[in-house]
Write a protein that holds these residues in place. Structure first.
Motif, PDB file in Angstrom:
ATOM      1  N   ASP A  30      -1.669   7.641  -1.951  1.00 57.36           N
ATOM      2  CA  ASP A  30      -1.795   9.004  -2.447  1.00 57.36           C
ATOM      3  C   ASP A  30      -1.042  10.013  -1.596  1.00 57.36           C
ATOM      4  O   ASP A  30      -1.117  11.210  -1.835  1.00 57.36           O
ATOM      5  CB  ASP A  30      -3.275   9.399  -2.518  1.00 57.36           C
ATOM      6  CG  ASP A  30      -4.036   8.518  -3.490  1.00 57.36           C
ATOM      7  OD1 ASP A  30      -3.435   8.153  -4.518  1.00 57.36           O
ATOM      8  OD2 ASP A  30      -5.200   8.195  -3.214  1.00 57.36           O
ATOM      9  N   ARG A  31      -0.332   9.529  -0.571  1.00 55.26           N
ATOM     10  CA  ARG A  31       0.294  10.484   0.344  1.00 55.26           C
ATOM     11  C   ARG A  31       1.721  10.813  -0.042  1.00 55.26           C
ATOM     12  O   ARG A  31       2.350  11.650   0.574  1.00 55.26           O
ATOM     13  CB  ARG A  31       0.278   9.914   1.760  1.00 55.26           C
ATOM     14  CG  ARG A  31      -1.114   9.742   2.294  1.00 55.26           C
ATOM     15  CD  ARG A  31      -1.109   9.383   3.754  1.00 55.26           C
ATOM     16  NE  ARG A  31      -2.495   9.158   4.159  1.00 55.26           N
ATOM     17  CZ  ARG A  31      -2.917   9.142   5.409  1.00 55.26           C
ATOM     18  NH1 ARG A  31      -2.057   9.341   6.396  1.00 55.26           N
ATOM     19  NH2 ARG A  31      -4.173   8.942   5.690  1.00 55.26           N
ATOM     20  N   ARG A  62     -12.365   3.160   2.450  1.00 54.42           N
ATOM     21  CA  ARG A  62     -10.921   2.968   2.403  1.00 54.42           C
ATOM     22  C   ARG A  62     -10.549   1.511   2.195  1.00 54.42           C
ATOM     23  O   ARG A  62      -9.699   1.187   1.405  1.00 54.42           O
ATOM     24  CB  ARG A  62     -10.300   3.496   3.687  1.00 54.42           C
ATOM     25  CG  ARG A  62      -8.826   3.221   3.737  1.00 54.42           C
ATOM     26  CD  ARG A  62      -8.174   4.002   4.819  1.00 54.42           C
ATOM     27  NE  ARG A  62      -8.160   5.420   4.472  1.00 54.42           N
ATOM     28  CZ  ARG A  62      -7.704   6.340   5.288  1.00 54.42           C
ATOM     29  NH1 ARG A  62      -7.274   6.021   6.474  1.00 54.42           N
ATOM     30  NH2 ARG A  62      -7.691   7.595   4.932  1.00 54.42           N
ATOM     31  N   ARG A  86       0.841  -1.210   0.000  1.00 52.64           N
ATOM     32  CA  ARG A  86       0.000   0.000   0.000  1.00 52.64           C
ATOM     33  C   ARG A  86       0.866   1.245   0.000  1.00 52.64           C
ATOM     34  O   ARG A  86       0.586   2.205  -0.710  1.00 52.64           O
ATOM     35  CB  ARG A  86      -0.892   0.015   1.242  1.00 52.64           C
ATOM     36  CG  ARG A  86      -1.923  -1.050   1.208  1.00 52.64           C
ATOM     37  CD  ARG A  86      -3.111  -0.683   2.091  1.00 52.64           C
ATOM     38  NE  ARG A  86      -4.013  -1.816   2.066  1.00 52.64           N
ATOM     39  CZ  ARG A  86      -4.362  -2.516   3.139  1.00 52.64           C
ATOM     40  NH1 ARG A  86      -3.986  -2.137   4.340  1.00 52.64           N
ATOM     41  NH2 ARG A  86      -5.133  -3.566   3.018  1.00 52.64           N
ATOM     42  N   THR A  91      -5.292  13.600   5.817  1.00 56.58           N
ATOM     43  CA  THR A  91      -5.875  12.661   6.785  1.00 56.58           C
ATOM     44  C   THR A  91      -6.743  11.598   6.137  1.00 56.58           C
ATOM     45  O   THR A  91      -6.733  10.449   6.534  1.00 56.58           O
ATOM     46  CB  THR A  91      -6.716  13.443   7.808  1.00 56.58           C
ATOM     47  OG1 THR A  91      -5.987  14.596   8.199  1.00 56.58           O
ATOM     48  CG2 THR A  91      -7.024  12.578   9.018  1.00 56.58           C
ATOM     49  N   ASP A  92      -7.496  11.999   5.131  1.00 53.39           N
ATOM     50  CA  ASP A  92      -8.415  11.048   4.507  1.00 53.39           C
ATOM     51  C   ASP A  92      -7.874  10.455   3.221  1.00 53.39           C
ATOM     52  O   ASP A  92      -8.605   9.845   2.459  1.00 53.39           O
ATOM     53  CB  ASP A  92      -9.752  11.725   4.231  1.00 53.39           C
ATOM     54  CG  ASP A  92     -10.531  11.932   5.517  1.00 53.39           C
ATOM     55  OD1 ASP A  92     -10.274  11.167   6.460  1.00 53.39           O
ATOM     56  OD2 ASP A  92     -11.352  12.862   5.565  1.00 53.39           O
ATOM     57  N   TYR A  93      -6.582  10.640   2.977  1.00 48.84           N
ATOM     58  CA  TYR A  93      -6.001  10.078   1.755  1.00 48.84           C
ATOM     59  C   TYR A  93      -5.626   8.618   1.967  1.00 48.84           C
ATOM     60  O   TYR A  93      -5.280   8.200   3.051  1.00 48.84           O
ATOM     61  CB  TYR A  93      -4.732  10.855   1.382  1.00 48.84           C
ATOM     62  CG  TYR A  93      -4.970  12.152   0.667  1.00 48.84           C
ATOM     63  CD1 TYR A  93      -6.123  12.883   0.877  1.00 48.84           C
ATOM     64  CD2 TYR A  93      -4.013  12.660  -0.201  1.00 48.84           C
ATOM     65  CE1 TYR A  93      -6.323  14.080   0.228  1.00 48.84           C
ATOM     66  CE2 TYR A  93      -4.200  13.852  -0.849  1.00 48.84           C
ATOM     67  CZ  TYR A  93      -5.366  14.572  -0.631  1.00 48.84           C
ATOM     68  OH  TYR A  93      -5.558  15.749  -1.272  1.00 48.84           O
ATOM     69  N   GLU A  94      -5.658   7.881   0.894  1.00 51.86           N
ATOM     70  CA  GLU A  94      -5.110   6.525   0.921  1.00 51.86           C
ATOM     71  C   GLU A  94      -3.597   6.610   1.073  1.00 51.86           C
ATOM     72  O   GLU A  94      -2.981   7.590   0.654  1.00 51.86           O
ATOM     73  CB  GLU A  94      -5.412   5.832  -0.415  1.00 51.86           C
ATOM     74  CG  GLU A  94      -6.860   5.760  -0.769  1.00 51.86           C
ATOM     75  CD  GLU A  94      -7.492   4.471  -0.273  1.00 51.86           C
ATOM     76  OE1 GLU A  94      -6.820   3.743   0.484  1.00 51.86           O
ATOM     77  OE2 GLU A  94      -8.644   4.224  -0.643  1.00 51.86           O
ATOM     78  N   SER A  95      -3.014   5.545   1.594  1.00 57.72           N
ATOM     79  CA  SER A  95      -1.558   5.505   1.712  1.00 57.72           C
ATOM     80  C   SER A  95      -0.882   5.859   0.395  1.00 57.72           C
ATOM     81  O   SER A  95       0.072   6.625   0.352  1.00 57.72           O
ATOM     82  CB  SER A  95      -1.087   4.109   2.105  1.00 57.72           C
ATOM     83  OG  SER A  95      -1.600   3.746   3.335  1.00 57.72           O
ATOM     84  N   MET A 128      -3.396  15.009  -7.628  1.00 63.22           N
ATOM     85  CA  MET A 128      -2.710  13.824  -7.133  1.00 63.22           C
ATOM     86  C   MET A 128      -3.702  12.822  -6.583  1.00 63.22           C
ATOM     87  O   MET A 128      -3.859  11.722  -7.086  1.00 63.22           O
ATOM     88  CB  MET A 128      -1.718  14.302  -6.078  1.00 63.22           C
ATOM     89  CG  MET A 128      -1.193  13.241  -5.145  1.00 63.22           C
ATOM     90  SD  MET A 128      -0.045  13.990  -3.980  1.00 63.22           S
ATOM     91  CE  MET A 128      -0.803  13.656  -2.442  1.00 63.22           C
ATOM     92  N   ALA A 129      -4.418  13.193  -5.583  1.00 62.16           N
ATOM     93  CA  ALA A 129      -5.236  12.179  -4.933  1.00 62.16           C
ATOM     94  C   ALA A 129      -6.681  12.595  -4.894  1.00 62.16           C
ATOM     95  O   ALA A 129      -7.002  13.766  -4.921  1.00 62.16           O
ATOM     96  CB  ALA A 129      -4.743  11.973  -3.523  1.00 62.16           C
TER      97      ALA A 129
END
Ligand code: ATP
Ligand code: MG
Lengths: 295, 387, 306
Positions: free
Chosen positions: B76-77, C11, A192, B70-74, C1-2
């Motif tokens: 996307d960080r 999630r 991940r 905080t609410d991003y997927e891993s 980006m995200a």
């Protein structure tokens, strides 16, 4: 039998009183004898089945258990044509391979989904899938028949493939879920962090690591799908969609004293599974070691 | 680039009744190397997992640069992580392990090939690219894990005790290698360890945690010289700081039958003791106590006591003095946490580091000179430094 | 980006991984099961449209239906015999194989072969072996001077049930070996070595160290055997037919349910009671689920102790 079962263990060396050489030799001979007897018990019937398949009818009745005086392949050629093996063998191969592939893959997906123990739904779904092992086929066959007819799959190979896929899931989930749960969490976390989506985590990391379990599940499910008799008897009785066991049995109804012919068709129907098993036997064992025992 | 801000970050695992992380406030500058230390179970890994998006925070937010992630997927960080277990993919070669993040983001093959080789060169992995991780030594695996993290050129590195599975020698070498790589890449790094040597030598700043709570964040020198409370005081330093219950009497601090003068320097460093007459906790670092016979000038302040134990370490002697003062323990210091020494402390023992020139012997009474400009004072109620 | 996520639940969309399998499972297993339960509350014979809702009367009838108990008793006998066989002979052979004798791979592979053999093959082979006229068993006994033991194997109730057990054992020995072997290979050698250092002899090492470590294998195999023997149908069908000949001496739940629901050649169609057969199948499933649950509970508890 039980009492003698207690003389194993390679660490004999550490014991003070080493058995004397004579006793050891006797022990060893006895143990080898047990293995040989068990193997013979398994092998002799199979051996005579193969032998008989090369005998003509008169020769079989003269000498059912000796080697054939003359090895004849006529049983095989007749089985191939008259028992419709040329038709049912491809059917069986298609049905089994498609069902095994899809069922194993879906099992792996379910196993990954359920292996995340912190999710509340996991335990319930796991029990649900695994208790599928207890579902009595005699009870569901008629509703299944009606259902398949209603959705128009009846009369096609999918009438077998669809049920087989579902019926392979309980075993697949049983073996694969503990295996997936035993994968280090850090590996999944690492994937991940490396940017993988959940699908990529599954496809690139989890699925390849489940390989030994996938092989076990494929063999175990493949074997019963290949051999299944009752379900196709009810659902796939038309010759075009028949599989080998039903084909052979319905053919034999009229030739039941021709043992050579019977065994020739049985041998043909058995050889592919045996080959598949022999090719994968090592991974099969290791998949069982790592998976099922922990469930 | 990427500074990291943690705002009131808390995490309580489902089913747990105490938070593993409470209200963590931390600002990490762009390019900074921050070391997070604390005893086992204090929430260091939890903090990293929350920052990395592997666990969701119960409260608070995480900012990278000007973005609330905080609410991003891993994924996307834009963070890379090195795990304590290395977490190498066992079914892939070293090449594929390192290339994995790029393959995932569909970088083209030639580019992947080039970058993997660059990284492999930096980390001396060139000859192992076609091996599976199972065939590598611990140090090599560690480097592959590093390679997988740096190849993406992320804006933040997270490292969770990356050296704890290596033997002592290799650890020293990798310590400096990692520090060098980080300085060269200038990537904001949060490095978790429970090894105080790593904490003191690698970080620009050190953050100390205990029971999910941040105790102090400061440069290594500051942490050592001005601990914020008795926990930090006894956690950093080896052997740890001696803490005694004492009493301030005008410009003298008494503990047991000993007494030491309060100097100008003490008043500057601990303004809280000015005009405070009464109970305090007095802290003395072993390094600040020396055999009076070794130094030439007359001691301006000293304590006198019997030596009950002496361990010679070559360069210096660890000397245990029996004092009649009441000792204070900060019980959270885990056993075996000190690297070079494992000291069992008993009540009324003051550990001192004498130079090897000292002729001290067990059983004799010595006069030990104390550097009174480096005394430490804490509130006996709260344990906080009296600043 | 995200992309910012709308909700945190999204999630980990792991339900999506379960969904395709679940869809198949619901359609092919659960829906027909519910359907079947519906049928079991009627008096439908399986033919024609003549059908009435009779509630749980079928289930009530099972409780006083003699053949059901007789069949269940035969299942229990088979289970007991196979259970004993697997945990003695199967375990012993696994232990022997675990010592890595010469030809170990050969033995292991051959001993597993019957498991992968179809019921058709098994049935024909053993019908031939046991056949009184051309079979192998009787002539062999005669040659050994044991001719008085020769028998019409499948024509006496006791020996026919015995034959069913022997063939079932033949068919399932491979399972016992492979499961115990998997368990044995998971035991670290150090454990046995440590026990040997402590002065244990091989017998003690086996019972005190090795065997307790095999608990998970014991559990898995016992449950598998239980499910397998109580669902057995194929072997009996092929050897002695749907009537559990002779004189119902080998009648098991599988054949009883089969001929009640679908009929057997010698049954007149008037005797087919499809709904009642389905009720028996579902009732059996329920009892087995409870028994499995209890079995697992007992065996797992034992695992923790050891
Ligand atoms: N998944 C989890 N579920 C429940 N509690 C957890 C979980 N992970 C960690 N904890 C608890 O949270 C606390 C902090 O754990 P964490 O792993 O962050 O400690 P740590 O500082 O990394 O310790 P170490 O130095 O041993 O790695 C511990 O008390 C631990 O028991
Ligand atoms: Mg940790």
């Amino acid at each position: 039998m039980t009492d003698t079962a207690v003389s194993p263990s390679p660490s004999r060396a550490a014991s003070l009183r080493r058995p004397r050489p004579v006793r050891r030799a006797i022990g060893k001979t006895l143990r080898t004898a047990v293995l040989v007897i068990a193997t013979a018990w398994v092998l002799i019937p199979l051996f005579f089945m193969v032998i008989a398949s090369f005998k003509s009818v008169p020769e079989f009745f003269m000498n059912p258990f000796g080697l054939p005086a003359e090895w004849s392949f006529s049983n095989y050629t007749r089985a191939w044509e008259d028992a419709h093996l040329s038709l049912t063998l491809p059917n069986t191969i298609i049905v089994t391979s498609v069902s095994v592939a899809v069922s194993t893959f879906l099992s792996a997906l379910v196993a990954y989904g359920l292996s995340r123990k912190e999710k509340k739904f996991a335990a319930g779904f796991y029990t649900l899938f695994v208790s599928g092992l207890l579902v009595p086929v005699h009870a569901i066959i008629l509703p299944l028949f009606i259902l398949l007819k209603a959705v128009g799959l009846f009369g096609t190979l999918f009438a077998l493939i669809v049920p087989y896929i579902a019926m392979g899931l309980p075993l697949g989930v049983l073996v694969l879920t503990p295996l997936a749960a035993s994968l280090p969490r850090d590996l999944i976390h690492a994937a991940r962090m490396d940017g993988a989506t959940e699908w990529q985590v599954f496809r690139r990391v989890v699925f390849p690591l489940l390989k030994p379990g996938l092989v076990s599940v494929s063999i175990l499910n493949g074997v019963w799908m290949w051999n299944e008799f009752f379900i196709p008897l009810i659902i796939a009785f038309r010759p075009e969609v028949q599989t080998m066991p039903v084909g052979i049995v319905s053919f034999i109804g009229s030739y039941s004293t021709e043992w050579g012919l019977v065994f020739a068709s049985v041998v043909v129907s058995t050889i592919p599974v045996v080959i598949a098993y022999l090719l994968m036997t090592r991974q099969f064992q290791s998949g069982l070691t790592s998976g099922a025992m922990k469930g | 680039m990427a500074n990291v801000s943690l705002k009131g970050l808390s995490k309580t695992y489902s089913g747990a009744d105490v938070p593993s992380l409470s209200a963590l406030e931390l600002d990490i500058a762009d390019g900074e190397f921050l070391v997070l230390v604390g005893p086992s179970g204090c929430g260091k890994s939890t903090a990293l997992k929350v920052i990395g998006g592997l666990e969701e925070p119960s409260e608070g937010s995480i900012w990278i640069g000007k973005t609330d992630v905080t609410d991003y997927e891993s994924r996307d960080r834009d963070i890379a992580m090195v795990f304590q277990s290395y977490a190498l993919y066992p079914h892939m070669t070293v090449f594929d392990n390192i290339a994995f993040p790029l393959q995932i983001s569909k970088v083209d093959r030639a580019e992947i090939d080039k970058r993997v080789r660059e990284v492999a060169d930096t980390l001396h992995l060139g000859t192992f690219l076609n091996q599976k991780p199972g065939n590598l030594s611990g140090g090599q695996r560690q480097r592959v894990a590093m390679g997988r993290a740096i190849i993406r050129q992320p804006s933040v590195f997270l490292m969770d005790e990356p050296l704890s599975n290596l033997d002592a020698k290799l650890r020293v070498r990798m310590r400096s290698e990692i520090a060098q790589i980080q300085r060269r890449l200038k990537v904001t790094t949060i490095y978790v360890t429970h090894d105080q040597v790593e904490a003191m030598t690698m970080g620009d700043r050190v953050a100390i945690m205990k029971g999910g709570l941040l105790q102090q964040v400061a440069s290594p020198d500051d942490i050592y010289a001005r601990p914020a409370n008795t926990f930090v005081a006894s956690f950093i330093g080896s052997p740890p700081m001696n803490l005694f219950r004492g009493h301030i009497d005008g410009n003298i601090v008494r503990f047991g039958s000993q007494s030491l003068p309060i100097t100008k320097e003490s008043l500057t460093a601990y303004p809280g003791i000015k005009d405070r007459n009464g109970e305090v906790i007095l802290g003395l670092r072993p390094e600040d106590i020396e055999d009076a016979r070794v130094s030439d000038d007359a001691p301006e302040a000293s304590i006198e006591a019997e030596i009950v134990l002496l361990e010679s370490l070559g360069a210096d002697h660890m000397v245990h003095l029996a004092l009649d003062a009441e000792q204070v323990h900060d019980g959270d210091r885990p056993a075996g946490d000190t690297d070079d020494l494992d000291v069992v402390r008993t009540d009324g023992v003051c550990i001192c580091r004498f130079s090897s020139r000292s002729p001290a012997r067990v059983g004799e009474r010595v006069t030990a000179r104390v550097s009174t400009d480096r005394l430490h004072f804490f509130d006996p109620e709260t344990g906080l430094a009296l600043r | 980006m995200a992309q910012r996520l709308k909700t945190r639940r999204q999630r980990y969309g792991h339900l999506w991984f379960v969904a395709p399998g679940l869809a198949f499972f619901l359609a092919v297993m659960i829906f027909p099961l519910v359907f079947a339960f519906g049928i079991s509350t009627t008096n439908w014979s399986g033919l024609g449209n003549d059908l009435q809702f009779i509630g749980l009367a079928n289930y009530a009838e099972i409780l006083s239906y003699g053949p059901y108990y007789r069949a269940a008793f035969h299942n229990a006998l088979i289970f007991l015999a196979i259970f004993l066989f697997q945990h003695t002979v199967g375990l012993y052979i696994a232990v022997l194989l675990n010592e890595k004798p010469r030809f170990m791979e050969f033995y292991r592979t051959v001993l597993f072969l019957p498991v992968i053999l179809s019921l058709v093959a098994t049935g024909f082979v053993w019908t031939l072996m046991l056949s009184p006229n051309i079979g192998l068993i009787n002539p062999a006994l005669q040659n050994m001077g044991l001719g008085f033991l020769a028998s019409q194997w499948l024509s006496h109730p006791t020996s026919a049930l015995g034959a069913v057990i022997v063939v079932t054992a033949w068919n399932s020995l491979g399972w016992a070996i492979i499961i115990y072997l998997a368990g044995l290979q998971g035991i670290p050698d150090e454990l046995k070595q440590a026990a040997a250092m402590d002065g244990a002899n091989t017998r003690q090492i086996f019972w005190r160290v090795t065997f307790p470590q095999l608990s998970p294998s014991f559990t898995a195999l016992s449950v598998l055997t239980f499910i397998g023997t109580f669902r057995t149908f194929d072997v009996v069908y092929v050897l002695t037919g749907p009537l559990g000949a002779p004189n119902f001496g080998t009648d098991v739940l599988g054949t009883l349910i089969y001929r009640t629901a679908f009929g057997a050649s010698s049954f007149s169609s008037a005797e087919i009671r499809f709904a009642f057969g389905v009720a028996m199948a579902l009732f059996t499933m329920l009892i087995m689920a409870i028994a499995c649950w209890g079995l697992l509970k007992v065996l797992r508890a034992r695992e923790i102790e050891t």
